[in-house]
Write a protein that holds these residues in place. Structure first.
Motif, PDB file in Angstrom:
ATOM      1  N   SER A  90       9.505  30.168  25.899  1.00  0.00           N
ATOM      2  CA  SER A  90       8.259  29.596  25.122  1.00  0.00           C
ATOM      3  C   SER A  90       6.994  30.658  25.423  1.00  0.00           C
ATOM      4  N   GLU A  91       7.005  31.400  26.932  1.00  0.00           N
ATOM      5  CA  GLU A  91       6.050  32.248  27.235  1.00  0.00           C
ATOM      6  C   GLU A  91       6.159  33.195  26.214  1.00  0.00           C
TER       7      GLU A  91
ATOM      8  N   VAL B  83       6.840  33.533  23.421  1.00  0.00           N
ATOM      9  CA  VAL B  83       6.105  33.112  21.802  1.00  0.00           C
ATOM     10  C   VAL B  83       4.635  32.951  22.198  1.00  0.00           C
TER      11      VAL B  83
ATOM     12  N   LEU C 208      23.160  26.955  23.984  1.00  0.00           N
ATOM     13  CA  LEU C 208      22.376  27.085  25.520  1.00  0.00           C
ATOM     14  C   LEU C 208      22.670  26.464  26.664  1.00  0.00           C
ATOM     15  N   LYS C 209      23.321  25.281  26.539  1.00  0.00           N
ATOM     16  CA  LYS C 209      23.833  24.452  27.481  1.00  0.00           C
ATOM     17  C   LYS C 209      24.994  25.034  28.249  1.00  0.00           C
TER      18      LYS C 209
ATOM     19  N   LEU D 147      23.632  28.074  30.253  1.00  0.00           N
ATOM     20  CA  LEU D 147      22.767  27.650  31.423  1.00  0.00           C
ATOM     21  C   LEU D 147      23.639  27.099  32.546  1.00  0.00           C
TER      22      LEU D 147
ATOM     23  N   PRO E 196       8.464  29.157  32.234  1.00  0.00           N
ATOM     24  CA  PRO E 196       8.586  28.926  30.693  1.00  0.00           C
ATOM     25  C   PRO E 196      10.067  28.177  30.288  1.00  0.00           C
ATOM     26  N   ILE E 197       9.841  27.514  29.034  1.00  0.00           N
ATOM     27  CA  ILE E 197      10.990  26.963  28.699  1.00  0.00           C
ATOM     28  C   ILE E 197      11.968  27.753  27.795  1.00  0.00           C
ATOM     29  N   ILE E 198      13.089  27.839  27.983  1.00  0.00           N
ATOM     30  CA  ILE E 198      13.987  28.633  27.405  1.00  0.00           C
ATOM     31  C   ILE E 198      14.227  28.222  25.964  1.00  0.00           C
ATOM     32  N   LEU E 199      14.209  29.082  25.168  1.00  0.00           N
ATOM     33  CA  LEU E 199      14.326  28.711  23.663  1.00  0.00           C
ATOM     34  C   LEU E 199      15.890  28.572  23.457  1.00  0.00           C
ATOM     35  N   ASP E 200      16.360  27.879  22.404  1.00  0.00           N
ATOM     36  CA  ASP E 200      17.609  27.645  21.919  1.00  0.00           C
ATOM     37  C   ASP E 200      18.321  28.934  21.472  1.00  0.00           C
TER      38      ASP E 200
ATOM     39  N   TYR F 169      15.055  35.070  19.510  1.00  0.00           N
ATOM     40  CA  TYR F 169      14.427  35.350  18.298  1.00  0.00           C
ATOM     41  C   TYR F 169      13.888  36.663  18.153  1.00  0.00           C
TER      42      TYR F 169
ATOM     43  N   GLU G 204      10.435  36.950  13.133  1.00  0.00           N
ATOM     44  CA  GLU G 204      10.830  35.502  12.819  1.00  0.00           C
ATOM     45  C   GLU G 204       9.763  34.465  13.325  1.00  0.00           C
ATOM     46  N   VAL G 205       8.947  35.096  14.179  1.00  0.00           N
ATOM     47  CA  VAL G 205       7.839  34.036  15.006  1.00  0.00           C
ATOM     48  C   VAL G 205       6.469  34.500  14.495  1.00  0.00           C
TER      49      VAL G 205
END
Ligand SMILES: Cc1cc2nc3c(=O)[nH]c(=O)nc-3n(C[C@H](O)[C@H](O)[C@H](O)COP(=O)(O)O)c2cc1C
Ligand code: SF4
Lengths: 602, 181
Positions: free
Chosen positions: B64-65, B67, B101-102, B105, B129-133, B136, B140-141
């Motif tokens: 998320s960071e 992004v 992702l699971k 991890l 930060p939260i890791i993205l699925d 990207y 695309e962002v």
């Protein structure tokens, strides 16, 4: 009990037997196991990678188990239009597994497949080699229950179709749906008359006659048949081959199936005429795996023709003309309809197109000069020899002589095959087929053009709408975007993967198209679609990649208003990316609350 | 006239593209004459302090960071350039995209041979930060204006692209700049 070893050892130690061995193993064991791969490789003196490469190339072969019985349900757009979704659900519920999987008890595997040539009687499926048409959810459930109870698929066909479909050697529920009989293919023909006439002339004169008739190939590309035969004859070689392309893979085409069912002798006569003209002793019929149910019928017609002296030594009584025909099976791959890929496959390899030149007329089957012709082209050639070039030229238009067999399907009340003269406007065809009120007509299958009502005055011929024979009608309520998406999926699945523009470009085109279809597109996305489409067309190696962007490009042209309504105006860029969705999995794995800061600097 | 302003960042990258930028050797002196750097690891300016002309992005978005940083670059830079394979296509980090992702991890933090069995935990500190699925690619962002391919793009390619951009002249791509094997 038969073992993999027994099956493998039954075949000659010849690499050309590769596909035959794999087919035998697959059909007996529902898969080609690691052990079988090793055995086949050792027996044929190939590497395991070559064996695996062939297994994974074809839809109907698999390294992993496909179940004791296997259902291949057609995934083409007409199948969807005819209620495939409910049928697929019924299969899944009854089998207890999803499509792409095998049931837990191993009895039934469910798999999607590309068009199986039954577009006028959808939804259709092939179960253990047996064709089921006009499926309903109830029928789907009954099939699975029957298979589990030990009733083989062939015993579950309750009633047979018309014509030769009823014969003991076919026994298929497939119907011919011949709606219009024209003078060429369906005209009265005395068996062997064309061939006997041909062998009474010199081969050069035969080629001249075909050239004078202005016969153009019926398989899609429209190359002049006489010229192709002449090129082939001119090549210096000891052996030459006639190959009949019965791969009929373009979604929506099924007219070759009807010729193979009802007029096989005419087709074989045409192959013999081609053989005489180019100086070949052997003809090869490359039959798509989906039509394997016709094989015994075809073999028996060949046997009959040998008995009549039309094939074999001194064919049609011509001294020095020995000609016979063998049948080779495909294994599920649209690209094997491309002539050079077909030759690779007929030689027992992965069906990847060859570089051209050299063309098949120079270096074809077994590297010998070869003419590859469509089923309809060859059957038509036999009629031309019987009736004469002048008769043929009087039909159709000046540029496109003769008749064309069309396969009409989709939203019309009389789907089936129509033998029409070239030059027929789409509107007239719609009248004949009962397709009034159509919103669009797809001519030439996914690789052809999507025509809007404004273009219904356009004509079916080589100078306007050329087609291998596929015509799909879309009624007023159909979603053109769903159609395009289905067609792009088809090309993504069927690309042989050799060239990057086709392998990756079609995936990117499809992704971008779906972004637009979801309402997340902008004008710049439409520009990308056009640019990338042109790029894929111009940099791909074979006809598949050179036409695969057509579903998008031709609808952009004929339905600009549909695209205009989908895109967001006034925005330069709309991402498909959605942060809230993208952090869901990560939060779940770490047991965190999604809390996303939009920007660091605010 | 004030000098054109440049900002750079490394998202899900390895800093290799920044190293390649530094590979311009003595031309770095010219660069200092030519442009001014704003937010960038090169001068360690952490926040945008003025509008920027050209933003160079290394790496794609894996959390998320990334992004948030990328979006702030889009907001503050007139022109954004994806520099290198990871920014352009996702690159090596995107190899995880075919694995849920699971599973990734769990393999890294719970089942890896170097984790004391039973003691592992998937990092969950609120400050992380939260890791993205998936990983990207930048385009695309946010809207990306130009792409410089390569792993990394050569110093010459970066130099040519940056100087062409700030001088407003067409790119002159020589064969060796776009030959990647
Ligand atoms: C992807 C692809 C698929 C094709 N599929 C077929 C097919 O199923 N049947 C066919 O006759 N021709 C097909 N063709 C055209 C053949 O390459 C070849 O042109 C044709 O068989 C020549 O025969 P004709 O001259 O009698 O038409 C295909 C071409 C491409 C590029
Ligand atoms: S264009 Fe597509 S199908 Fe044809 S050779 Fe290239 S990758 Fe294969």
């Amino acid at each position: 009990m038969t073992t993999e070893k027994d099956i493998v050892l039954k075949h000659p130690k010849d690499p050309a037997a590769l596909l035959d061995v794999i087919r035998d193993v697959q059909s007996r064991f529902g898969q080609v196991s690691d052990e079988a791969v090793g055995r086949i490789a050792a027996h044929l003196k190939l590497s395991e990678a070559e064996v695996r490469g062939a297994v994974t190339f074809y839809h109907f072969f698999s390294l992993s188990p496909r179940g004791a019985s296997t259902v291949y349900l057609n995934d083409s757009i007409t199948s969807r239009m005819a209620g495939r979704t409910a049928v697929a659900q019924a299969f899944e519920q009854e089998a207890g597994c999803r499509f792409g999987e095998v049931s837990a008890d191993g009895t039934v595997g469910l798999f999607p497949t590309s068009c199986i040539g039954m577009n006028d009687q959808e939804p259709s499926a092939i179960v253990d080699g047996v064709v089921f048409t006009a499926l309903t959810p109830d029928k789907a459930r009954a099939i699975v229950r029957g298979l589990r109870a030990g009733t083989p698929a062939r015993d579950q066909v309750a009633s047979f179709g018309d014509g030769a479909n009823q014969s003991d050697l076919v026994r298929a529920m497939v119907v011919n749906n011949i709606r219009r009989r024209g003078p060429v293919l369906f005209g009265a023909h005395e068996s062997g008359a064309g061939l006997r006439k041909a062998v009474s002339m010199t081969p050069e004169k035969v080629i001249d006659e075909i050239k004078r008739a202005s016969l153009l190939g019926r398989g899609g590309a429209g190359f002049p048949t006489g010229l192709k035969w002449e090129f082939c004859r001119r090549e210096a070689a000891d052996r030459r081959f006639v190959v009949c392309n019965a791969d009929e893979g373009e979604p929506g085409t099924f007219k070759d199936r009807v010729i193979l069912t009802e007029l096989p002798a005419l087709l074989f006569e045409g192959m013999a005429i081609a053989g005489y003209a180019i100086g070949a002793k052997t003809g090869v019929l490359y039959l798509r795996s989906e039509y394997a149910y016709l094989r015994a019928h075809l073999e028996s017609v060949l046997a009959g023709m040998r008995r009549q002296g039309l094939l074999g030594k001194k064919a049609a009584g011509a001294a020095g003309f020995d000609f016979d025909i063998v049948v080779k099976s495909g294994a599920g791959a649209y690209i094997c309809g491309e002539e050079s890929a077909l030759l690779e496959s007929a030689e027992g390899k992965r069906g990847e197109p060859r570089d051209r030149p050299p063309f098949p007329v120079q270096t074809g089957y077994l590297n010998q000069p070869t003419t590859v012709n469509n089923v309809e082209t060859l059957a038509t050639a036999a009629r031309i020899m019987a009736e004469g070039a002048a008769w043929f030229k009087a039909l159709g238009t000046t540029q496109s002589a003769g008749t064309k067999l069309l396969s009409v399907s989709g939203d019309c009340s009389r789907p089936g095959v129509y033998e029409i003269e070239y030059g027929l406007p789409i509107a007239d065809l719609l009248d004949m087929a009962g397709g009034a009120g159509a919103k669009a007509v797809q001519v030439g299958g996914p690789s052809g053009s999507c025509v809007a009502p404004a273009g219904f005055g356009r004509k079916i011929d080589f100078s306007d709408l050329a087609t291998g024979g596929s015509v799909i009608v879309f009624g007023p309520d159909r979603d053109i975007f769903e159609v395009v998406s289905n067609f792009m999926e088809f090309f993504v699945d069927e690309s042989c993967g050799w060239c990057v523009p086709c392998r990756a470009g079609n995936v990117l085109l499809k992704k971008k198209f779906e972004k637009v279809a979801r309402g997340l597109g902008t004008a710049s996305d439409l520009r990308d679609l056009e640019d990338w489409g042109r790029l894929v067309k111009s940099t791909s190696r074979c006809g598949l990649g050179q036409t695969s962007p057509n579903p998008i490009l031709t609808t952009l042209k004929s339905f600009p208003e549909l695209y205009a309504a989908k895109i967001r105006t006034g925005e330069e860029f709309v991402p498909e990316f959605n942060l809230e969705e993208a952090v869901q999995d990560g939060c779940a794995a770490a047991h965190r609350e999604p809390e996303c800061k939009e920007s660091l600097d605010e | 006239m004030s000098k054109p302003v440049i900002a750079t960042t490394s998202l899900a990258g390895c800093f290799g593209c920044h190293m390649s930028l530094l590979d311009i050797d003595e031309r770095i002196l010219k660069l200092v004459d030519l442009v001014e750097f704003n937010k960038s690891p090169i001068d360690d300016i952490k926040r945008f302090t003025k509008p920027v002309d050209v933003g160079l992005i290394e790496g794609g978005c894996c959390n998320s960071e990334n992004v948030a940083v990328l979006r702030s670059f889009r907001k503050n830079c007139k022109v954004l350039v994806s520099v290198g394979e990871c920014a352009v296509m996702g690159g090596l980090p995107a190899l995880r995209n075919s694995i849920p992702l699971k599973e990734c991890l769990e393999e890294a933090y719970l089942n890896s041979p170097t984790v004391d069995p039973g003691s592992g935990i998937i990092p969950n500190d609120e400050d992380l930060p939260i890791i993205l699925d998936k990983v990207y690619p930048c385009h695309e962002v946010v809207k990306i204006d130009y792409f410089l391919p390569g792993c990394p793009p050569s110093a010459d390619l970066i130099w040519e692209a940056v100087t062409a951009l700030v001088e407003g002249r067409p790119l002159n791509l020589t064969y060796d700049m776009i030959k990647f094997d």
